[in-house]
Structure formats: structure tokens, C-alpha cells
Scaffold this motif. Sequence first.
Motif, PDB file in Angstrom:
ATOM      1  N   ILE A  30      35.868   0.380 -34.802  1.00 23.61           N
ATOM      2  CA  ILE A  30      35.245  -0.918 -34.545  1.00 23.61           C
ATOM      3  C   ILE A  30      35.112  -1.108 -33.036  1.00 23.61           C
ATOM      4  O   ILE A  30      36.103  -1.193 -32.317  1.00 23.61           O
ATOM      5  CB  ILE A  30      36.061  -2.066 -35.163  1.00 23.61           C
ATOM      6  CG1 ILE A  30      36.155  -1.864 -36.670  1.00 23.61           C
ATOM      7  CG2 ILE A  30      35.428  -3.405 -34.826  1.00 23.61           C
ATOM      8  CD1 ILE A  30      37.067  -2.840 -37.360  1.00 23.61           C
ATOM      9  N   LEU A  31      33.861  -1.171 -32.574  1.00 21.96           N
ATOM     10  CA  LEU A  31      33.558  -1.358 -31.162  1.00 21.96           C
ATOM     11  C   LEU A  31      32.674  -2.589 -31.010  1.00 21.96           C
ATOM     12  O   LEU A  31      31.849  -2.874 -31.865  1.00 21.96           O
ATOM     13  CB  LEU A  31      32.829  -0.132 -30.606  1.00 21.96           C
ATOM     14  CG  LEU A  31      33.528   1.218 -30.790  1.00 21.96           C
ATOM     15  CD1 LEU A  31      32.607   2.329 -30.330  1.00 21.96           C
ATOM     16  CD2 LEU A  31      34.824   1.269 -30.043  1.00 21.96           C
ATOM     17  N   VAL A  32      32.852  -3.315 -29.922  1.00 20.55           N
ATOM     18  CA  VAL A  32      32.023  -4.490 -29.649  1.00 20.55           C
ATOM     19  C   VAL A  32      31.261  -4.254 -28.352  1.00 20.55           C
ATOM     20  O   VAL A  32      31.742  -3.582 -27.439  1.00 20.55           O
ATOM     21  CB  VAL A  32      32.858  -5.788 -29.561  1.00 20.55           C
ATOM     22  CG1 VAL A  32      33.444  -6.141 -30.901  1.00 20.55           C
ATOM     23  CG2 VAL A  32      33.939  -5.693 -28.522  1.00 20.55           C
ATOM     24  N   LYS A  33      30.072  -4.819 -28.273  1.00 26.34           N
ATOM     25  CA  LYS A  33      29.234  -4.651 -27.091  1.00 26.34           C
ATOM     26  C   LYS A  33      29.758  -5.526 -25.965  1.00 26.34           C
ATOM     27  O   LYS A  33      30.120  -6.682 -26.175  1.00 26.34           O
ATOM     28  CB  LYS A  33      27.802  -5.067 -27.415  1.00 26.34           C
ATOM     29  CG  LYS A  33      26.814  -4.722 -26.322  1.00 26.34           C
ATOM     30  CD  LYS A  33      25.427  -5.255 -26.611  1.00 26.34           C
ATOM     31  CE  LYS A  33      24.792  -4.526 -27.755  1.00 26.34           C
ATOM     32  NZ  LYS A  33      23.382  -4.935 -27.946  1.00 26.34           N
ATOM     33  N   GLU A  34      29.822  -4.942 -24.773  1.00 29.27           N
ATOM     34  CA  GLU A  34      30.254  -5.690 -23.594  1.00 29.27           C
ATOM     35  C   GLU A  34      29.178  -6.708 -23.225  1.00 29.27           C
ATOM     36  O   GLU A  34      28.008  -6.367 -23.102  1.00 29.27           O
ATOM     37  CB  GLU A  34      30.474  -4.744 -22.427  1.00 29.27           C
ATOM     38  CG  GLU A  34      31.763  -3.973 -22.504  1.00 29.27           C
ATOM     39  CD  GLU A  34      32.950  -4.792 -22.064  1.00 29.27           C
ATOM     40  OE1 GLU A  34      32.958  -5.323 -20.954  1.00 29.27           O
ATOM     41  OE2 GLU A  34      33.876  -4.893 -22.878  1.00 29.27           O
ATOM     42  N   ARG A  35      29.567  -7.939 -23.036  1.00 29.42           N
ATOM     43  CA  ARG A  35      28.648  -8.997 -22.624  1.00 29.42           C
ATOM     44  C   ARG A  35      28.786  -9.233 -21.130  1.00 29.42           C
ATOM     45  O   ARG A  35      29.892  -9.152 -20.587  1.00 29.42           O
ATOM     46  CB  ARG A  35      28.970 -10.300 -23.361  1.00 29.42           C
ATOM     47  CG  ARG A  35      28.851 -10.178 -24.854  1.00 29.42           C
ATOM     48  CD  ARG A  35      27.416 -10.046 -25.249  1.00 29.42           C
ATOM     49  NE  ARG A  35      27.316  -9.985 -26.702  1.00 29.42           N
ATOM     50  CZ  ARG A  35      26.272  -9.552 -27.344  1.00 29.42           C
ATOM     51  NH1 ARG A  35      25.236  -9.127 -26.676  1.00 29.42           N
ATOM     52  NH2 ARG A  35      26.242  -9.526 -28.641  1.00 29.42           N
ATOM     53  N   PRO A  36      27.689  -9.557 -20.453  1.00 30.16           N
ATOM     54  CA  PRO A  36      27.789  -9.833 -19.018  1.00 30.16           C
ATOM     55  C   PRO A  36      28.544 -11.140 -18.763  1.00 30.16           C
ATOM     56  O   PRO A  36      28.535 -12.047 -19.595  1.00 30.16           O
ATOM     57  CB  PRO A  36      26.334  -9.941 -18.565  1.00 30.16           C
ATOM     58  CG  PRO A  36      25.566 -10.248 -19.793  1.00 30.16           C
ATOM     59  CD  PRO A  36      26.320  -9.634 -20.934  1.00 30.16           C
ATOM     60  N   VAL A  37      29.195 -11.225 -17.611  1.00 30.03           N
ATOM     61  CA  VAL A  37      29.956 -12.411 -17.239  1.00 30.03           C
ATOM     62  C   VAL A  37      29.007 -13.542 -16.871  1.00 30.03           C
ATOM     63  O   VAL A  37      29.330 -14.717 -17.024  1.00 30.03           O
ATOM     64  CB  VAL A  37      30.898 -12.076 -16.058  1.00 30.03           C
ATOM     65  CG1 VAL A  37      31.687 -13.292 -15.631  1.00 30.03           C
ATOM     66  CG2 VAL A  37      31.831 -10.947 -16.440  1.00 30.03           C
ATOM     67  N   LEU A  38      27.830 -13.195 -16.418  1.00 34.11           N
ATOM     68  CA  LEU A  38      26.830 -14.151 -15.980  1.00 34.11           C
ATOM     69  C   LEU A  38      26.338 -15.017 -17.146  1.00 34.11           C
ATOM     70  O   LEU A  38      26.012 -14.498 -18.207  1.00 34.11           O
ATOM     71  CB  LEU A  38      25.650 -13.376 -15.387  1.00 34.11           C
ATOM     72  CG  LEU A  38      24.659 -14.105 -14.517  1.00 34.11           C
ATOM     73  CD1 LEU A  38      25.336 -14.799 -13.354  1.00 34.11           C
ATOM     74  CD2 LEU A  38      23.660 -13.104 -13.978  1.00 34.11           C
ATOM     75  N   VAL A  39      26.307 -16.329 -16.947  1.00 28.84           N
ATOM     76  CA  VAL A  39      25.832 -17.255 -17.974  1.00 28.84           C
ATOM     77  C   VAL A  39      24.402 -17.639 -17.643  1.00 28.84           C
ATOM     78  O   VAL A  39      24.087 -18.082 -16.528  1.00 28.84           O
ATOM     79  CB  VAL A  39      26.727 -18.524 -18.034  1.00 28.84           C
ATOM     80  CG1 VAL A  39      26.178 -19.496 -19.045  1.00 28.84           C
ATOM     81  CG2 VAL A  39      28.144 -18.144 -18.358  1.00 28.84           C
ATOM     82  N   LYS A  40      23.517 -17.491 -18.619  1.00 25.90           N
ATOM     83  CA  LYS A  40      22.111 -17.823 -18.430  1.00 25.90           C
ATOM     84  C   LYS A  40      21.886 -19.266 -18.867  1.00 25.90           C
ATOM     85  O   LYS A  40      22.169 -19.623 -19.999  1.00 25.90           O
ATOM     86  CB  LYS A  40      21.246 -16.883 -19.250  1.00 25.90           C
ATOM     87  CG  LYS A  40      19.783 -17.055 -19.043  1.00 25.90           C
ATOM     88  CD  LYS A  40      19.002 -16.038 -19.829  1.00 25.90           C
ATOM     89  CE  LYS A  40      17.526 -16.198 -19.629  1.00 25.90           C
ATOM     90  NZ  LYS A  40      16.765 -15.235 -20.403  1.00 25.90           N
TER      91      LYS A  40
END
Length: 45
Positions: A30-40
Motif C-alpha cells: 500500500i503506497l500513497v502519492k506524495e502531495r505538494p506542501v503548497l496550497v492552491k
Amino acid sequence: MVYKCTRCKRPVEIDYQYSGIRCPYCGHRILVKERPVLVKRVKAE
């Protein structure tokens, strides 16, 4: 694309040529995609 293992929390680079998707460190599947720290932010109208 960089993913993160849910068991050992290490970043994992996926090779799509390889048929199985597993963490090379602990073997967890089980792997999860890394999300950017930047908030849009989008302005609502």
C-alpha cells in the motif's frame, strides 16, 4: 512519480516497467502519492 509507503513511511520511486508494486524496503503493497506542501487557492465568484 514519488510515493510513500504507509508502513515504513519511506519515499518510494515506482518503476512502471516492473509488474508488481511493492515497497523495496519493507515489502508492503500500500503506497500513497506524495502531495505538494503548497496550497492552491482559487477565488470564488
